[in-house]
Design a protein around this motif. Structure first.
Motif, mmCIF file in Angstrom:
data_model
loop_
_atom_site.group_PDB
_atom_site.id
_atom_site.type_symbol
_atom_site.label_atom_id
_atom_site.label_comp_id
_atom_site.label_asym_id
_atom_site.label_seq_id
_atom_site.Cartn_x
_atom_site.Cartn_y
_atom_site.Cartn_z
ATOM 1 N N VAL A 27 0.858 -1.193 0.000
ATOM 2 C CA VAL A 27 0.000 0.000 0.000
ATOM 3 C C VAL A 27 0.892 1.239 0.000
ATOM 4 C CG1 VAL A 27 -1.885 -1.088 1.301
ATOM 5 C CG2 VAL A 27 -0.037 0.059 2.547
ATOM 6 N N GLN A 28 0.291 2.392 -0.339
ATOM 7 C CA GLN A 28 1.016 3.652 -0.161
ATOM 8 C C GLN A 28 0.765 4.129 1.265
ATOM 9 O OE1 GLN A 28 -0.137 7.123 -2.540
ATOM 10 N NE2 GLN A 28 1.831 8.096 -2.113
ATOM 11 N N THR A 29 1.850 4.499 1.957
ATOM 12 C CA THR A 29 1.765 4.885 3.373
ATOM 13 C C THR A 29 0.707 5.959 3.633
ATOM 14 O OG1 THR A 29 4.127 4.491 3.498
ATOM 15 C CG2 THR A 29 3.129 5.653 5.356
ATOM 16 N N GLY A 30 -0.140 5.684 4.590
ATOM 17 C CA GLY A 30 -1.101 6.693 5.043
ATOM 18 C C GLY A 30 -2.360 6.811 4.207
ATOM 19 N N THR A 31 -2.455 6.020 3.147
ATOM 20 C CA THR A 31 -3.651 6.098 2.307
ATOM 21 C C THR A 31 -4.767 5.259 2.931
ATOM 22 O OG1 THR A 31 -2.902 4.198 1.039
ATOM 23 C CG2 THR A 31 -2.340 6.379 0.166
ATOM 24 N N THR A 32 -5.957 5.405 2.373
ATOM 25 C CA THR A 32 -7.063 4.593 2.889
ATOM 26 C C THR A 32 -6.784 3.112 2.631
ATOM 27 O OG1 THR A 32 -8.240 5.130 0.854
ATOM 28 C CG2 THR A 32 -8.877 6.340 2.839
ATOM 29 N N GLY A 33 -6.087 2.807 1.538
ATOM 30 C CA GLY A 33 -5.706 1.418 1.274
ATOM 31 C C GLY A 33 -4.894 0.870 2.450
ATOM 32 N N ASP A 34 -3.971 1.696 2.938
ATOM 33 C CA ASP A 34 -3.136 1.339 4.086
ATOM 34 C C ASP A 34 -4.023 1.152 5.327
ATOM 35 O OD1 ASP A 34 -1.248 1.130 6.097
ATOM 36 O OD2 ASP A 34 -0.332 3.093 5.759
ATOM 37 N N ILE A 35 -4.887 2.121 5.566
ATOM 38 C CA ILE A 35 -5.740 2.073 6.767
ATOM 39 C C ILE A 35 -6.645 0.834 6.745
ATOM 40 C CG2 ILE A 35 -7.594 3.271 8.024
ATOM 41 C CD1 ILE A 35 -6.234 5.920 6.838
ATOM 42 N N TYR A 36 -7.287 0.584 5.610
ATOM 43 C CA TYR A 36 -8.172 -0.591 5.516
ATOM 44 C C TYR A 36 -7.401 -1.887 5.711
ATOM 45 C CZ TYR A 36 -11.455 2.494 2.961
ATOM 46 O OH TYR A 36 -12.272 3.501 2.583
ATOM 47 N N MET A 37 -6.300 -2.013 4.950
ATOM 48 C CA MET A 37 -5.563 -3.281 4.976
ATOM 49 C C MET A 37 -4.917 -3.524 6.332
ATOM 50 S SD MET A 37 -5.926 -5.093 2.374
ATOM 51 C CE MET A 37 -7.565 -4.563 2.017
ATOM 52 N N SER A 38 -4.473 -2.474 6.999
ATOM 53 C CA SER A 38 -3.805 -2.644 8.291
ATOM 54 C C SER A 38 -4.765 -3.031 9.405
ATOM 55 C CB SER A 38 -3.095 -1.349 8.701
ATOM 56 O OG SER A 38 -2.203 -0.975 7.704
ATOM 57 N N SER A 39 -6.052 -2.858 9.171
ATOM 58 C CA SER A 39 -7.010 -3.253 10.215
ATOM 59 C C SER A 39 -7.055 -4.782 10.283
ATOM 60 C CB SER A 39 -8.381 -2.634 9.962
ATOM 61 O OG SER A 39 -8.932 -3.170 8.796
ATOM 62 N N SER A 40 -7.621 -5.275 11.366
ATOM 63 C CA SER A 40 -7.590 -6.727 11.583
ATOM 64 C C SER A 40 -8.529 -7.444 10.619
ATOM 65 C CB SER A 40 -7.994 -7.027 13.018
ATOM 66 O OG SER A 40 -9.376 -6.764 13.141
ATOM 67 N N PRO A 41 -8.312 -8.745 10.397
ATOM 68 C CA PRO A 41 -9.182 -9.501 9.488
ATOM 69 C C PRO A 41 -10.666 -9.365 9.870
ATOM 70 C CG PRO A 41 -7.239 -10.774 10.005
ATOM 71 C CD PRO A 41 -7.173 -9.550 10.858
ATOM 72 N N ASP A 42 -10.962 -9.241 11.152
ATOM 73 C CA ASP A 42 -12.364 -9.059 11.559
ATOM 74 C C ASP A 42 -12.943 -7.760 11.020
ATOM 75 O OD1 ASP A 42 -12.208 -11.351 12.942
ATOM 76 O OD2 ASP A 42 -12.016 -10.433 14.940
ATOM 77 N N ASP A 43 -12.066 -6.798 10.823
ATOM 78 C CA ASP A 43 -12.523 -5.496 10.330
ATOM 79 C C ASP A 43 -12.306 -5.335 8.829
ATOM 80 O OD1 ASP A 43 -13.333 -4.660 12.836
ATOM 81 O OD2 ASP A 43 -11.327 -3.929 13.363
ATOM 82 N N GLY A 44 -12.065 -6.429 8.144
ATOM 83 C CA GLY A 44 -11.953 -6.368 6.690
ATOM 84 C C GLY A 44 -10.550 -6.086 6.181
ATOM 85 N N GLY A 45 -9.549 -6.139 7.064
ATOM 86 C CA GLY A 45 -8.181 -5.925 6.620
ATOM 87 C C GLY A 45 -7.391 -7.223 6.650
ATOM 88 N N VAL A 46 -6.069 -7.112 6.473
ATOM 89 C CA VAL A 46 -5.233 -8.311 6.569
ATOM 90 C C VAL A 46 -4.347 -8.247 7.817
ATOM 91 C CG1 VAL A 46 -5.236 -8.702 4.074
ATOM 92 C CG2 VAL A 46 -3.383 -7.365 5.112
ATOM 93 N N GLY A 47 -4.369 -7.086 8.494
ATOM 94 C CA GLY A 47 -3.559 -6.930 9.709
ATOM 95 C C GLY A 47 -2.182 -6.396 9.382
ATOM 96 N N GLU A 48 -1.633 -5.617 10.313
ATOM 97 C CA GLU A 48 -0.311 -4.976 10.160
ATOM 98 C C GLU A 48 0.776 -5.894 9.596
ATOM 99 O OE1 GLU A 48 0.938 -1.975 10.975
ATOM 100 O OE2 GLU A 48 -0.842 -1.038 11.846
#
Ligand code: ARG
Length: 293
Positions: A179-200
């Motif tokens: 992802v590009q740092t600080g973008t919404t792509g980063d924010i979404y993906m960094s969230s936990s799998p329960d929240d629709g991301g893949v985790g940090e």
């Protein structure tokens, strides 16, 4: 979603610390802003320039430097902002130019790291940020957003022969996502799998979206989450990649403006409305993203 929200809030606090020079104490800043709005960030101004500005009425002072409108962007984001030679062009650049013209100001575009734009607007380094920037609740804590002028979609880029067939497979597998740092792509993906991301742990951050795409092409990561239109142009420029059919999220793009500068916010919104009504903005978007058929 709680985790994401708390991370977002702490990012807001950091912005606040970074912007300490301009002060996070709202009341003090508000007073200063109304009396001396254009000179607060005028590092290069002389005292006499500042004094002469102080004589003009508060209503006229809605930009940081007299006669200028300073925009912060991150210019590796075709078709919204990118270089043609040494000139920054694209949808955002052209809309900003049209707004500046309407306001009788000279547009100056600064190419900076994407994740420094909101903080820079907040600390009065730039008049506004425009970078295919998504309106988010988190960013709204730090800046005001203009009316929306475009829609963005978070898309997933994978290799043409990737085993990852859809978003669910991307989330479920043990894949690394760029992802590009600080973008919404980063924010979404960094969230936990329960929240629709893949985790940090599975997110790899790059300062430019293009660098994430190069890492994908080189097989260092398995996918890139980035806005749809830049995704298409990156795929065109790099063989062997494709944009997944299923988009990840739909978003609104808007310009970020310092919270204290409501005069500029109103002027920009009025200009955006006029430029939409008279067909200028639709024509700019059509020029860069031709509708098919
Ligand atoms: N829309 C996404 C966001 O606001 C990505 C924007 C990235 N823009 C850029 N010019 N690099 O987070």
């Amino acid at each position: 979603m709680k985790k994401v929200i708390s991370r977002i809030i702490s990012a807001g606090l950091i912005f606040c610390m970074v912007g300490a020079m301009a002060g996070c104490s709202k009341s003090e800043e508000t007073t200063k802003a109304t009396t001396k709005a254009t000179t607060t960030a005028g590092e290069s101004q002389t005292d006499s320039q500042a004094d002469s500005q102080a004589e003009t009425t508060a209503a006229e002072k809605f930009t940081l430097q007299d006669g200028k409108l300073i925009m912060a962007t991150n210019a590796y984001f075709q078709p919204y902002e990118y270089y043609e030679g040494d000139k920054i062009v694209g949808i955002d650049a052209e809309i900003a130019e049209a707004i500046a013209k309407k306001l009788g100001l000279e547009l100056q575009i600064m190419d900076v790291e994407f994740d420094s734009i909101v903080a820079g607007v907040q600390s009065k380094k730039y008049d506004f940020g425009m970078a295919g920037m998504t309106v988010t609740e988190d960013r709204k804590e730090s800046v005001n957003f203009s009316s929306t002028y475009a829609t963005g979609i978070q898309a997933v880029i994978v290799k043409e022969d990737s085993p990852i067939k859809d978003v669910d497979a991307l989330l479920a597998g043990d894949y690394k996502v760029g992802v590009q740092t600080g973008t919404t792509g980063d924010i979404y993906m960094s969230s936990s799998p329960d929240d629709g991301g893949v985790g940090e742990d599975r997110v790899v951050r790059y300062s430019k979206g293009g660098d994430a795409v190069l890492a994908l092409a080189a097989g260092k990561i398995d996918a890139v989450v980035i806005d749809n239109e830049p995704a298409k142009s990156f795929v065109e420029a790099n063989e062997g990649l494709k944009v997944m059919e299923t988009p990840y999220a739909v978003e609104d793009y808007a310009m970020a403006i310092n919270k204290e500068n409501t005069v500029l916010l109103e002027k920009i919104n009025a200009a955006l409305k006029e430029l939409t009504d008279d067909g200028t903005i639709p024509a700019i978007i059509e020029k860069y993203i031709p509708s098919k058929g």
